[in-house]
Design a protein around this motif. Structure first.
Motif, PDB file in Angstrom:
ATOM      1  N   VAL A 250       0.816  -1.187  -0.091  1.00 25.07           N
ATOM      2  CA  VAL A 250      -0.189  -0.028   0.186  1.00 25.07           C
ATOM      3  C   VAL A 250       0.760   1.261  -0.027  1.00 25.07           C
ATOM      4  CG1 VAL A 250      -1.995  -1.247   1.238  1.00 25.07           C
ATOM      5  CG2 VAL A 250       0.070   0.109   2.757  1.00 25.07           C
ATOM      6  N   VAL A 251       0.284   2.317  -0.306  1.00 24.96           N
ATOM      7  CA  VAL A 251       0.890   3.668  -0.373  1.00 24.96           C
ATOM      8  C   VAL A 251       0.727   4.562   0.913  1.00 24.96           C
ATOM      9  CG1 VAL A 251       0.900   5.844  -1.616  1.00 24.96           C
ATOM     10  CG2 VAL A 251       0.754   3.851  -2.837  1.00 24.96           C
ATOM     11  N   TYR A 252      -0.621   4.143   1.421  1.00 24.04           N
ATOM     12  CA  TYR A 252      -0.727   5.237   2.774  1.00 24.04           C
ATOM     13  C   TYR A 252      -1.049   4.037   3.964  1.00 24.04           C
ATOM     14  CZ  TYR A 252      -1.880   8.773  -0.617  1.00 24.04           C
ATOM     15  OH  TYR A 252      -1.949   9.755  -1.762  1.00 24.04           O
ATOM     16  N   VAL A 253      -0.868   4.633   5.101  1.00 27.33           N
ATOM     17  CA  VAL A 253      -1.218   3.737   6.245  1.00 27.33           C
ATOM     18  C   VAL A 253      -1.907   4.787   7.191  1.00 27.33           C
ATOM     19  CG1 VAL A 253      -0.136   2.826   8.405  1.00 27.33           C
ATOM     20  CG2 VAL A 253       0.833   2.420   6.061  1.00 27.33           C
ATOM     21  N   LEU A 254      -3.075   4.348   7.789  1.00 26.69           N
ATOM     22  CA  LEU A 254      -3.998   4.867   8.878  1.00 26.69           C
ATOM     23  C   LEU A 254      -3.541   4.457  10.139  1.00 26.69           C
ATOM     24  CD1 LEU A 254      -5.982   7.041   9.294  1.00 26.69           C
ATOM     25  CD2 LEU A 254      -7.687   5.170   9.284  1.00 26.69           C
ATOM     26  N   ASP A 255      -3.364   5.110  11.145  1.00 32.34           N
ATOM     27  CA  ASP A 255      -3.264   4.517  12.390  1.00 32.34           C
ATOM     28  C   ASP A 255      -4.129   5.584  13.310  1.00 32.34           C
ATOM     29  OD1 ASP A 255      -1.546   6.687  12.853  1.00 32.34           O
ATOM     30  OD2 ASP A 255       0.101   5.601  13.136  1.00 32.34           O
ATOM     31  N   GLY A 256      -4.126   5.194  14.753  1.00 32.23           N
ATOM     32  CA  GLY A 256      -4.844   6.145  15.396  1.00 32.23           C
ATOM     33  C   GLY A 256      -4.655   5.278  16.871  1.00 32.23           C
ATOM     34  N   SER A 257      -5.760   5.992  17.712  1.00 29.61           N
ATOM     35  CA  SER A 257      -6.073   5.502  19.042  1.00 29.61           C
ATOM     36  C   SER A 257      -7.312   5.846  19.811  1.00 29.61           C
ATOM     37  CB  SER A 257      -4.821   6.367  19.923  1.00 29.61           C
ATOM     38  OG  SER A 257      -4.989   7.703  20.045  1.00 29.61           O
ATOM     39  N   THR A 258      -7.752   5.240  20.838  1.00 31.14           N
ATOM     40  CA  THR A 258      -8.790   5.746  21.562  1.00 31.14           C
ATOM     41  C   THR A 258      -8.779   5.904  22.964  1.00 31.14           C
ATOM     42  OG1 THR A 258      -9.487   3.501  21.949  1.00 31.14           O
ATOM     43  CG2 THR A 258     -10.368   4.191  19.843  1.00 31.14           C
ATOM     44  N   ARG A 259      -9.280   6.778  23.483  1.00 34.82           N
ATOM     45  CA  ARG A 259      -8.999   7.026  24.790  1.00 34.82           C
ATOM     46  C   ARG A 259     -10.301   7.388  25.561  1.00 34.82           C
ATOM     47  NH1 ARG A 259      -5.664  10.714  24.331  1.00 34.82           N
ATOM     48  NH2 ARG A 259      -3.770   9.702  25.033  1.00 34.82           N
ATOM     49  N   GLN A 260     -10.745   6.772  26.579  1.00 34.99           N
ATOM     50  CA  GLN A 260     -11.867   7.118  27.365  1.00 34.99           C
ATOM     51  C   GLN A 260     -11.755   7.918  28.536  1.00 34.99           C
ATOM     52  OE1 GLN A 260     -14.016   3.950  28.934  1.00 34.99           O
ATOM     53  NE2 GLN A 260     -15.965   4.697  29.573  1.00 34.99           N
ATOM     54  N   SER A 261     -12.513   9.025  28.693  1.00 36.40           N
ATOM     55  CA  SER A 261     -12.337   9.649  30.073  1.00 36.40           C
ATOM     56  C   SER A 261     -14.037   9.556  30.505  1.00 36.40           C
ATOM     57  CB  SER A 261     -12.075  10.786  29.564  1.00 36.40           C
ATOM     58  OG  SER A 261     -11.751  11.808  30.711  1.00 36.40           O
ATOM     59  N   SER A 262     -14.154   9.264  31.710  1.00 35.40           N
ATOM     60  CA  SER A 262     -15.742   9.379  32.315  1.00 35.40           C
ATOM     61  C   SER A 262     -16.908   8.830  31.307  1.00 35.40           C
ATOM     62  CB  SER A 262     -16.127  10.927  32.568  1.00 35.40           C
ATOM     63  OG  SER A 262     -17.407  11.064  33.066  1.00 35.40           O
ATOM     64  N   ASN A 263     -17.639   9.504  30.695  1.00 32.86           N
ATOM     65  CA  ASN A 263     -18.482   9.096  29.856  1.00 32.86           C
ATOM     66  C   ASN A 263     -18.359   9.470  28.556  1.00 32.86           C
ATOM     67  OD1 ASN A 263     -20.062   7.835  31.806  1.00 32.86           O
ATOM     68  ND2 ASN A 263     -21.233   9.822  32.489  1.00 32.86           N
ATOM     69  N   SER A 264     -17.076   9.888  28.285  1.00 35.69           N
ATOM     70  CA  SER A 264     -16.945  10.361  26.457  1.00 35.69           C
ATOM     71  C   SER A 264     -15.688   9.715  26.152  1.00 35.69           C
ATOM     72  CB  SER A 264     -16.692  11.743  26.732  1.00 35.69           C
ATOM     73  OG  SER A 264     -15.406  12.273  27.452  1.00 35.69           O
ATOM     74  N   VAL A 265     -15.499   9.633  24.799  1.00 36.83           N
ATOM     75  CA  VAL A 265     -14.436   8.891  24.340  1.00 36.83           C
ATOM     76  C   VAL A 265     -13.937   9.993  23.348  1.00 36.83           C
ATOM     77  CG1 VAL A 265     -15.776   7.887  22.354  1.00 36.83           C
ATOM     78  CG2 VAL A 265     -13.585   6.915  23.205  1.00 36.83           C
ATOM     79  N   ARG A 266     -12.304   9.747  23.093  1.00 35.55           N
ATOM     80  CA  ARG A 266     -11.482  10.654  22.081  1.00 35.55           C
ATOM     81  C   ARG A 266     -10.920   9.626  21.221  1.00 35.55           C
ATOM     82  NH1 ARG A 266      -7.979  15.756  23.689  1.00 35.55           N
ATOM     83  NH2 ARG A 266     -10.096  16.562  23.610  1.00 35.55           N
ATOM     84  N   ILE A 267     -11.120  10.007  19.856  1.00 33.45           N
ATOM     85  CA  ILE A 267     -10.467   9.209  18.753  1.00 33.45           C
ATOM     86  C   ILE A 267      -9.656   9.907  18.258  1.00 33.45           C
ATOM     87  CG2 ILE A 267     -11.024   7.572  16.739  1.00 33.45           C
ATOM     88  CD1 ILE A 267     -13.827   7.176  18.339  1.00 33.45           C
ATOM     89  N   ALA A 268      -8.366   9.481  17.846  1.00 33.85           N
ATOM     90  CA  ALA A 268      -7.365  10.360  17.207  1.00 33.85           C
ATOM     91  C   ALA A 268      -7.095   9.493  16.060  1.00 33.85           C
ATOM     92  CB  ALA A 268      -6.216  10.716  18.090  1.00 33.85           C
ATOM     93  N   ALA A 269      -6.933  10.165  14.888  1.00 35.92           N
ATOM     94  CA  ALA A 269      -6.507   9.490  13.572  1.00 35.92           C
ATOM     95  C   ALA A 269      -5.681  10.062  12.707  1.00 35.92           C
ATOM     96  CB  ALA A 269      -7.863   8.801  12.800  1.00 35.92           C
ATOM     97  N   ARG A 270      -4.699   9.339  12.091  1.00 36.98           N
ATOM     98  CA  ARG A 270      -3.701  10.157  11.182  1.00 36.98           C
ATOM     99  C   ARG A 270      -3.473   9.307  10.002  1.00 36.98           C
ATOM    100  NH1 ARG A 270       2.345   9.989  13.791  1.00 36.98           N
ATOM    101  NH2 ARG A 270       2.511   7.364  13.810  1.00 36.98           N
ATOM    102  N   LEU A 271      -3.255  10.067   8.912  1.00 37.55           N
ATOM    103  CA  LEU A 271      -2.828   9.241   7.718  1.00 37.55           C
ATOM    104  C   LEU A 271      -1.415   9.770   7.126  1.00 37.55           C
ATOM    105  CD1 LEU A 271      -4.085   7.494   5.244  1.00 37.55           C
ATOM    106  CD2 LEU A 271      -4.560   9.603   3.971  1.00 37.55           C
ATOM    107  N   VAL A 272      -0.721   8.361   6.847  1.00 43.72           N
ATOM    108  CA  VAL A 272       0.669   8.931   6.660  1.00 43.72           C
ATOM    109  C   VAL A 272       0.874   8.289   5.228  1.00 43.72           C
ATOM    110  CG1 VAL A 272       2.906   8.074   7.235  1.00 43.72           C
ATOM    111  CG2 VAL A 272       1.358   8.553   9.216  1.00 43.72           C
ATOM    112  N   ARG A 273       1.792   9.305   4.646  1.00 44.00           N
ATOM    113  CA  ARG A 273       2.376   8.672   3.335  1.00 44.00           C
ATOM    114  C   ARG A 273       3.620   7.702   3.680  1.00 44.00           C
ATOM    115  NH1 ARG A 273       1.110   8.752  -2.605  1.00 44.00           N
ATOM    116  NH2 ARG A 273       3.133   8.210  -3.588  1.00 44.00           N
ATOM    117  N   ALA A 274       3.574   6.583   3.335  1.00 43.59           N
ATOM    118  CA  ALA A 274       4.625   5.620   3.876  1.00 43.59           C
ATOM    119  C   ALA A 274       5.849   5.717   3.318  1.00 43.59           C
ATOM    120  CB  ALA A 274       4.183   4.182   3.718  1.00 43.59           C
TER     121      ALA A 274
END
Length: 322
Positions: A250-274
């Motif tokens: 592949v040419v691109y790679v997507l990675d990310g993370s999830t983090r829960q805090s109390s009753n909410s969640v934060r989802i971070a994502a990034r797209l990298v040209r490998a």
């Protein structure tokens, strides 16, 4: 009667070590999250029997209030790691409206050699009784030795030439396959999202989100996405992004993370040209952590739209982003 948690088990082709939380087979080792391991052991203890969702929740999530979605996602994660096909299972079968059943053979792990369990079998070659001894004359021994050296030298030269020829062809093919120009420009691998919640309590949610993104991206015309089984092979492995991209083609790679805090969640994502390591797109999503399945579907849909726009709108991959 439950098996001791420190007993190393054989489940199908896999070696399962509950104390370290590791699965291993043919030199490949994967570490399971604690609750996923408890779920696997619960199924193994009742091998051949149907284990209900309620029993699995009680065993793996004792003292924690979660929905049956946690079981579904944990089983899906186990199937990926075991290389099991849910449509034609050899490890975990779904029994509709009842629960799950372990199909694979379960027992204590014992090393085996040549198919024999336990210690190795030693075979001693001896001369047949009553056979005559053969005595070679010195001249015959020298002639035989000379012939052996001649044959050995010829084989050695042949092997060296064959190795050099093979290496030349292999390097040529590797160069051609590894060239970015030979790869589909609209190709992307989605790596398993990291669970950054304390004690990794939401790993199943992160895995489910990864699968949902892969599913939605695979339905976009013109974009190629490796299957989740290929992407999840790299979970918890420290391998450079460029190498992962070459392996998956592949040419691109997507990675990310999830983090829960109390009753909410934060989802971070990034797209990298490998090929050059440039981040060409990134985003953070903050959402109420209520309906997990609906949240996975919503975030995966938004990510797919953003990724499609980023990949199709990249003018020149050789230039860094502004």
């Amino acid at each position: 009667m439950e098996r001791p948690t420190n007993t190393i088990l054989r489940i199908g082709d896999w070696r399962v070590d509950p104390s370290s939380g590791e699965l291993s087979r043919s030199g490949e080792t994967t570490r399971l999250e604690a609750r996923t391991m408890r779920l696997l052991l619960c199924l193994a203890e009742r091998s051949g029997e149907v284990v209900s969702i309620e029993e699995l929740l009680d065993k793996a999530w004792s003292g924690v209030t979660v929905s049956s979605d946690s079981v579904y996602q944990a089983v899906a994660s186990l199937r990926r790691l075991l290389g099991d096909d849910p449509k034609q299972p050899t490890y975990i079968a779904t029994v509709p409206r009842l629960g799950y059943r372990m199909l694979a053979t379960v027992g204590p792990w014992t090393d085996s050699i040549d198919g024999q369990t336990g210690s190795a079998t030693t075979v001693t070659m001896s001369e047949p009784a009553g056979s005559a001894s053969i005595v070679h004359k010195p001249s015959d021994s020298r002639g035989r030795s000379s012939l052996i050296w001649t044959i050995g030298g010829t084989l050695g030269v042949t092997l060296i030439l064959a190795f050099l020829l093979y290496r030349g062809i292999s390097l040529k093919n590797h160069s051609a396959q590894g060239s970015p120009a030979a790869l589909p420009q609209k190709s992307i691998a989605v790596l398993p999202f990291l669970d950054l919640t304390a004690d990794m309590k939401e790993e199943e949610f992160a895995d489910g989100l990864t699968e949902e993104i892969i599913d939605k991206l695979s339905k976009v015309p013109g974009i190629r996405v490796p299957a989740s089984t290929a992407s999840f092979y790299f979970k918890n492995k420290k391998i450079p992004v460029a190498e992962i991209a070459r392996t998956l083609g592949v040419v691109y790679v997507l990675d990310g993370s999830t983090r829960q805090s109390s009753n909410s969640v934060r989802i971070a994502a990034r797209l990298v040209r490998a090929e050059n390591g440039y981040v060409i797109w990134s985003e953070t999503y903050d959402r109420p952590f209520v309906d997990r399945v609906a949240l996975q579907d919503e975030i995966a849909g938004e990510l797919t739209k953003a990724l499609r726009a980023s990949i199709e709108g990249t003018p020149n991959a050789d230039q860094p982003p502004r």
